[in-house]
Every structure is written in C-alpha cells, then in structure tokens.
Design a protein around this motif. Structure first.
Motif, PDB file in Angstrom:
ATOM      1  N   UNK A   1       4.427  -4.611  11.727  1.00 27.97           N
ATOM      2  CA  UNK A   1       4.410  -3.157  11.827  1.00 27.97           C
ATOM      3  C   UNK A   1       4.798  -2.440  10.557  1.00 27.97           C
ATOM      4  N   UNK A   2       5.275  -3.164   9.557  1.00 32.44           N
ATOM      5  CA  UNK A   2       5.621  -2.551   8.277  1.00 32.44           C
ATOM      6  C   UNK A   2       4.381  -2.469   7.393  1.00 32.44           C
ATOM      7  N   UNK A   3       4.465  -1.614   6.376  1.00 33.54           N
ATOM      8  CA  UNK A   3       3.357  -1.471   5.437  1.00 33.54           C
ATOM      9  C   UNK A   3       3.692  -2.231   4.162  1.00 33.54           C
ATOM     10  N   UNK A   4       2.875  -3.203   3.831  1.00 36.16           N
ATOM     11  CA  UNK A   4       3.055  -3.977   2.605  1.00 36.16           C
ATOM     12  C   UNK A   4       1.922  -3.735   1.617  1.00 36.16           C
ATOM     13  N   UNK A   5       0.781  -3.285   2.104  1.00 34.43           N
ATOM     14  CA  UNK A   5      -0.413  -3.145   1.291  1.00 34.43           C
ATOM     15  C   UNK A   5      -0.729  -1.678   1.032  1.00 34.43           C
ATOM     16  N   UNK A   6      -1.146  -1.379  -0.185  1.00 31.44           N
ATOM     17  CA  UNK A   6      -1.666  -0.058  -0.530  1.00 31.44           C
ATOM     18  C   UNK A   6      -3.159  -0.218  -0.810  1.00 31.44           C
ATOM     19  N   UNK A   7      -4.034   0.332   0.032  1.00 27.59           N
ATOM     20  CA  UNK A   7      -5.481   0.169  -0.175  1.00 27.59           C
ATOM     21  C   UNK A   7      -5.914   0.661  -1.554  1.00 27.59           C
ATOM     22  N   UNK A   8      -6.846  -0.079  -2.155  1.00 23.53           N
ATOM     23  CA  UNK A   8      -7.333   0.295  -3.487  1.00 23.53           C
ATOM     24  C   UNK A   8      -8.861   0.374  -3.529  1.00 23.53           C
ATOM     25  N   UNK A   9      -9.547  -0.313  -2.619  1.00 26.78           N
ATOM     26  CA  UNK A   9     -10.997  -0.209  -2.508  1.00 26.78           C
ATOM     27  C   UNK A   9     -11.408  -0.764  -1.146  1.00 26.78           C
ATOM     28  N   UNK A  10     -12.632  -0.455  -0.704  1.00 27.80           N
ATOM     29  CA  UNK A  10     -13.046  -0.921   0.619  1.00 27.80           C
ATOM     30  C   UNK A  10     -14.551  -0.779   0.779  1.00 27.80           C
ATOM     31  N   UNK A  11     -15.084  -1.441   1.793  1.00 32.18           N
ATOM     32  CA  UNK A  11     -16.436  -1.212   2.277  1.00 32.18           C
ATOM     33  C   UNK A  11     -16.395  -1.246   3.802  1.00 32.18           C
ATOM     34  N   UNK A  12     -17.365  -0.603   4.422  1.00 29.47           N
ATOM     35  CA  UNK A  12     -17.535  -0.632   5.872  1.00 29.47           C
ATOM     36  C   UNK A  12     -19.011  -0.844   6.157  1.00 29.47           C
ATOM     37  N   UNK A  13     -19.321  -1.693   7.119  1.00 34.74           N
ATOM     38  CA  UNK A  13     -20.719  -1.931   7.461  1.00 34.74           C
ATOM     39  C   UNK A  13     -21.287  -0.786   8.291  1.00 34.74           C
TER      40      UNK A  13
END
Length: 404
Positions: free
Chosen positions: A127-139
């Motif tokens: 439940x904690x946040x460890x990641x900071x999004x930096x890029x992504x894709x979605x289908x």
C-alpha cells in the motif's frame, strides 16, 4: 566541561551533516536502447538548477539490467536511484531495497500534474508508494476510419458492437470469391494475452486470480473463440499470429481493426496516412480492461542522500523534463501538460491512450504471471481457437496456475 564537550561534538556533527548535504552525488541507473539519448542534457539542466548535487547517470544494458541491480543491492553497491518496472517491485520491496516516497509525493507540487491513475497503478504491494512513474503506454483499438465510413459503421464501444462491426468489415472487396479483409487482427501467438484480456477481464468479478471459471469468465473466452470459429472475422493464421503479423496485416489493409499501443502509431501513419485512427477498447461484460505498460523511477533505501535522489527522480517526472526524457523511448510522458504538447506521435493516438488510462490494469505481481504469458496462455488459446479444448477448460487451466 562535559557539557561543553558534548555541545562541541554536536556542533561538529551538524557541520559534517551540512557539508554532506551541501555536496551530494546521486548514482542513477537507467536503460535506454538508444545510445544517442537526452540523459546528458537532463543531467546538465538538473545540476545547473541544483549546484550542490552531482548526478552520475549510467546506462545499463537491458538484457542484464535487473541481474546487475539485484547483485548490486545484495553486494551493498546499489545506485541511489534507478529506473524500475512493476514486475520487479515485489522482489525489491521484499529485499527492503526501496525507500517509500509517500511523504515526498504529498508535498511535491508535481503530483497533481501527473496523469490520472498512474500513482494508483504503481502502488506497492503493502500500500505504500515506492515508484514515481516516468513513462508509460496503454493498449487501445486501432481501426480504419475509411473502411468504417464506407460501410456506415460507428466505432464500437461494446463487445456486441465490436462483433457486428467485425462481421461487416470481413469481406471480399475485389469480387474474386475470397475474403481479403478481416474485421480484426487477433494475436493468438505469444504476447496476445492482452487481446484476449480486453475481451474477458472487463467483466464484473473476473480477473486472472478470481472469477475466470464463472459464467462471465467462460463467456468471455467463448466470445473470442466464436469470433474465430463461427464469425470468421480473424484471419485463418490468427492462432499463430504474433506482433509482426498483426501489425503487418493492418498496414496492408488485410485487417480493419487490431489492438496495440502508441509504439506502433508512427509506423501506421507512415503506411496509411489519415486512414488509421484509435479508440479505447470496447466494454465487454459491463466493464473495460486494457493493459498498462510501465516504467518508473525509485529511490533506493541505501541512498547516501535520499533527499537528493528524490530531487533527481522528481525532476525527471516534471513538465518539459519528462517530455525530453521520453523523446528517447517512444513512450508517453506521465505529465498532463507534456502530453497535451506532445508532437512525436499524432494527438489522436495520445488521446486514445489518455482516455484508456482510467480502466488500465496490470497483470498480477505473481510468479505465475511469467508462465501465463510465456506458455499457459498461448498454448491454451491456440487449442481453443482450433477446437481442441473448450473455453471452460482453458479458463480452468489458467485459474489453476494462479492458484498454485
């Protein structure tokens, strides 16, 4: 005298701490396939704004990236910050290798500027946040607007509409008695689980870990089978088709719809010009499901100066910097304002991606997922499409895999 000694020691420690924070080095690991990338420019820009912090950015080859990262962590030689994917998060958390970033996120002015759902998608197993999004894709759904217009069809928003459209689009266009355009290019080979999932996992109560053998779960797989066996809207090669086949068929006009992400957009436009568009995948079983492809950054728990490491990774996910970062990757910025100004892909594909984020999901963080992707799904899907096993048998096999 004793009090003066302690006071002097405290002053010395404070001075040392001040000196350490005033001159920090952040070791950062990342992986870019393209050696000609903007990392040097980003480091230069960051260091100009933060003269007390030096960033040592090292591009690690992808094929050995996680082996090197795990080895460095175990050997107490981990970087201070690193690019990371979601599949690695459970192991990294179990190793105690990641620093929670919740407090930093709560006070960071950039949090509200991130695309909706990204923080929730990248939340840790505890439940904690460890990641900071930096890029992504979605289908999303690629389709041929010229073919839809010719037949007076609307872009499908439900599975029922999808089926009707796919049947209408499957036709003999040159009058030789042979079907030369199929409604949908289905990826039945390895990697096609996301196609199947878009038709199955949107149903209420259905996921890879529960509800697959429910009436709704089985109906979803049967829907896919019927599209091939009864409606014949997939090319005959569908049980074995992989990425190259579905993209090639779409570009050649042999299929009118398929599913992939923005990484294919520029190639599609090069081949088809304005005769390619995109929309979210249709709702099936009352809901929508599409695959989320991730890349984030994290502060390692062993970081010498965690605050400096956070400043660096948050810099990479800030307006303009995030756009520059993603110029080398072919994926999309996580910052809303950068997406709105994005020019490396036509905006219609950016918009389809953003519109799909609210219902994007990831596969379970489970040891079973690799077996599902690499063997269980393609083997069972091919057997269903060829009539060797039933939809219920396929879903039962997958359910057993995730129950082990």
């Amino acid at each position: 005298m004793k009090l003066r000694t302690l006071t002097g020691l405290a002053s010395t420690l404070a001075l040392c701490a001040g000196m350490a924070s005033a001159d920090s080095t952040v070791r950062f690991w990342y992986h870019f396939d393209n050696a000609d990338n903007p990392m040097d420019a980003l480091v230069e820009k960051f260091e100009a704004a933060n003269p007390d912090i030096t960033v040592e950015a090292e591009n690690i080859p992808w094929n050995s990236y996680y082996d090197q990262l795990y080895t460095a962590i175990i050997g107490a030689n981990a970087p201070d910050a690193a690019m990371v994917k979601m599949f690695a998060q459970p192991r990294l958390v179990e190793m105690g290798a990641l620093a929670p970033i919740d407090d930093w996120l709560a006070s960071w002015e950039g949090t509200e500027g991130l695309q909706d759902n990204l923080i929730e998608l990248t939340k840790g197993p505890d439940g904690k946040q460890y990641y900071l999004p930096v890029q992504y894709v979605v289908l999303y759904l690629y389709y041929r607007p010229d073919m839809f217009e010719e037949l007076g069809l609307s872009v499908p928003t439900t599975c029922e509409e999808f089926r009707d459209a796919a049947k209408a689009l499957t036709r003999d266009t040159d009058g030789d008695g042979q079907i030369d355009t199929y409604g949908f290019g289905f990826r039945g080979g390895k990697g096609g689980h996301d196609h199947w999932a878009s038709f199955v996992l949107g149903a209420d109560g259905v996921s890879l870990t529960e509800g697959l053998t429910s009436e709704a779960g089985i109906a979803g797989t049967q829907f896919v089978a019927d599209l091939f066996q009864q409606d014949k809207v997939f090319p005959p090669s569908a049980p074995n088709d992989g990425f190259q086949e579905i993209i090639g068929a779409f570009k050649a006009g042999k299929t009118a719809m398929t599913i992939h992400h923005i990484g294919s957009a520029n190639g599609m436009v090069e081949a088809l010009g304005d005769n390619v568009a995109a929309a979210p995948v249709p709702a099936c079983g009352g809901g929508q499901w599409t695959a989320f492809g991730d890349e984030s950054t994290a502060v390692l728990s062993s970081a010498e100066d965690p605050e400096a490491a956070w400043k660096w990774i948050s810099f990479l996910s800030s307006p303009e910097n995030n756009a520059l970062f993603n110029e080398a990757t072919g994926q999309l910025p996580v910052v809303k304002s950068d997406s709105e100004a994005w020019s490396l892909h036509p905006q219609r594909f950016v918009q389809a991606t953003v519109d799909s984020l609210p219902f994007a999901e990831m596969l379970p963080n489970s040891n079973a997922t690799a077996d599902f992707v690499n063997t269980e799904w393609p083997t069972n899907m091919q057997r269903v499409l060829t009539g060797d096993i039933t939809a219920e048998q396929m879903n039962t096999n997958i359910e057993k895999l995730f129950a082990e």
